[in-house]
Design an enzyme around this catalytic site. Structure first.
Site, short mmCIF file in Angstrom:
data_model
loop_
_atom_site.label_atom_id
_atom_site.label_comp_id
_atom_site.label_asym_id
_atom_site.label_seq_id
_atom_site.Cartn_x
_atom_site.Cartn_y
_atom_site.Cartn_z
N CYS A 38 44.65 84.25 44.98
CA CYS A 38 46.02 84.43 44.36
C CYS A 38 46.12 84.14 42.91
CB CYS A 38 46.79 84.48 45.35
SG CYS A 38 46.10 83.81 46.45
N GLY A 60 44.07 89.15 43.22
CA GLY A 60 44.85 89.54 43.77
C GLY A 60 45.66 91.29 43.55
N ASN A 112 47.42 79.04 45.76
CA ASN A 112 46.97 79.77 45.32
C ASN A 112 44.99 78.00 45.56
OD1 ASN A 112 43.79 80.78 44.03
ND2 ASN A 112 44.42 80.40 41.83
N GLY A 113 44.01 78.86 46.58
CA GLY A 113 43.21 78.27 46.96
C GLY A 113 43.54 78.45 48.65
N TYR A 135 33.61 84.14 35.85
CA TYR A 135 34.17 85.36 36.36
C TYR A 135 35.01 85.37 36.68
CZ TYR A 135 34.47 89.03 40.13
OH TYR A 135 34.81 90.86 40.90
#
Length: 499
Positions: free
Chosen positions: A34, A61, A135-136, A280
């Site tokens: 996210c 996302g 996020n995670g 990336y």
């Protein structure tokens, strides 16, 4: 009052009534969880600023997007399935007034891709509403969910993010204030979490004790200074905010009308930033360690050329993520850099499935070869990673069909041998090609003339940082946060692989 938009259907089946996340349709890359964004800026159009911040974070996302704004004690929420530009328009943003906002763009890891799991998660508490963007990925979700259900929490979604919000609400409703309640909740969470949390009093930015997922702080010029939180610095750049610093592992920043205050809520902080963020996930123009990730990725290419040079006519990268490493490879090896593939940048995620004939023709929907560049050439193609190998094999065939007489593949990271439990969507271990095959076997399956990966040591040394400050568990199996056995069994099938 909460203004909630009623979003669209729960599922996006294909023409054969199969879910879009079937194995055949999965990309041959790890997928990020996210992007989160938060802003405290009275007098500004915080909804529009959040929209642009999410727009810059779209790569993190593409399944759903949402914004919650606070206007005094009122919270306004709008979220839906789709890209940021599909979910929001001027009219919708005009209906999101306030002085602070929290935004989220989602790729599902815990919790399926359904409307009910879109974020921010909004809950009512004794002190007013809270809106949480995460996020995670937590690794103790089974235990935490059971505790919350035993305490009569009415969970609506299947996400760990909602569990964090309920844990905060539970603490607040038993007498804690925003800070105390939040810190109590964070101590119940294990795994990776970078959070932006909106309340009627202000905005919080939080990272887990290992700082596995990134979160940065920016400032908007003015008097008083206004603050912005974002997963990456590119989310600051787009709205003209200046990067101030990272939120530190185990830190909570509390942004209110009095400014920014910092609280180190964990006494066991040890930085373990996900190395794949640098390889990336994050955009190449985002800054980490005082330089753009483009520079780091070029160094990966330099190191890759030192470790695995090969005689060839041209070198090029898989657009877009392989390009910086390919340029670095060219500079270090002396092999001419060229563009061998052109990316269709307007494909994005489509829910319309190609015909069988289109499938058989390979991956030209997203990448098209330059035949006159490739014909009769010995080529080196550089990519950042191989996960399953399915797309890479199709890509090699495309290059040979375009006339390449030799195809040498170089990967600017080590072999991915272990799944991630911290917010990256990877298959179970037996689906990771490097977990079940040697490099020689992978080269044979991909039908390349040669294949080489960057060494684990070379990847870390190229960071020019303390090599112990990164999580590289997907390459080694050394997980910085203990994975409960029940969770581990879901993905970790094989023995530990030694890099």
């Amino acid at each position: 009052m909460i203004s909630i938009h009623s979003v669209t259907s729960d599922e996006y089946p294909d023409q054969n009534n199969n879910p879009i996340n079937s194995h055949e349709n999965l990309p041959d890359k790890p997928e990020e969880a996210c992007g989160v964004f938060g802003i405290y800026a009275p007098g500004e159009n915080v909804a529009k600023l959040t929209y642009f911040g999410l727009y810059a974070l779209q790569h993190r996302g593409q399944e759903s997007a949402g914004i919650a704004t606070f206007e005094g004690t009122e919270v306004h929420l709008y979220k839906d399935m789709g890209l940021v530009s599909q979910v929001f328009n001027e009219s919708i943003l005009d209906q999101l007034p306030g002085s602070l906002a929290v935004g989220h763009t989602r790729y599902s890891t815990t919790g399926s891709s359904r409307k009910v799991n879109a974020q921010p998660a909004v809950l009512q508490t004794r002190l007013g509403s809270l809106a949480l963007a995460h996020n995670g990925n937590l690794v103790n979700t089974v235990q935490l969910r059971q505790e919350l259900l035993e305490n009569k929490c009415k969970l609506v979604t299947t996400t760990d993010s909602e569990m964090i919000a309920f844990a905060i609400a539970e603490a607040i409703n038993t007498g804690a204030d925003w800070l105390e309640g939040s810190i109590q909740a964070f101590h119940r969470c294990q795994g990776a979490f970078s959070l932006v949390i909106g309340t009627p009093s202000g905005v919080m930015g939080v990272r887990d004790p290992n700082g596995i997922r990134p979160l940065v702080i920016g400032t908007l010029a003015g008097n008083p200074i206004r603050y912005v939180l974002a997963s990456e610095t590119c989310g600051l750049d787009i709205i003209g905010a200046e990067y101030l610093r990272d939120v530190e592992p185990g830190e909570l920043v509390w942004i209110t009308e009095e400014g920014l205050a910092s609280y180190h809520w964990s006494q066991k902080s040890e930085r373990k930033l996900c190395i794949f963020e640098m390889i990336y996930f994050a955009r190449p123009d985002s800054v980490m360690h005082n330089e753009s990730l483009y520079s780091y990725r070029m160094r990966l290419g330099h190191q890759l050329a030192k470790e695995s040079a090969v005689d060839a006519d041209i070198v090029f990268g898989v657009p877009d993520s392989g390009i910086p490493a390919a340029i670095g490879f060219s500079q270090a090896s002396g092999v001419s850099y060229a563009e061998g593939l052109i990316k269709n940048r307007y494909v994005g995620r489509t829910f319309i499935q190609p015909t069988q004939m289109m499938r058989e023709s390979g991956i030209r929907m997203k990448l098209n070869p330059l035949k006159d560049v490739l014909a009769g050439k010995r080529v080196i193609i550089v990519d950042d990673s191989i996960v399953r190998g399915t797309t890479s094999r199709k890509l090699v065939k495309t290059l040979r069909d375009a006339g390449a007489i030799e195809v040498h593949m170089r990967i600017s990271s080590p072999p991915v041998t272990h799944p991630c439990f911290y917010g990256i969507d990877t298959d179970s271990q037996d689906q990771l090609i490097a977990a079940t095959k040697s490099v020689a076997e992978i080269a044979k399956q991909l039908e390349v003339d040669s294949l080489a990966y960057l060494s684990w040591e070379g990847m870390l040394e190229a960071t020019r940082e303390d090599t112990n400050s990164f999580c590289s568990a997907c390459f080694t199996g050394d997980y910085p946060v203990v994975i409960p056995e029940q969770v581990k069994r879901s993905k970790l099938i094989l023995e530990k692989v030694v890099v």
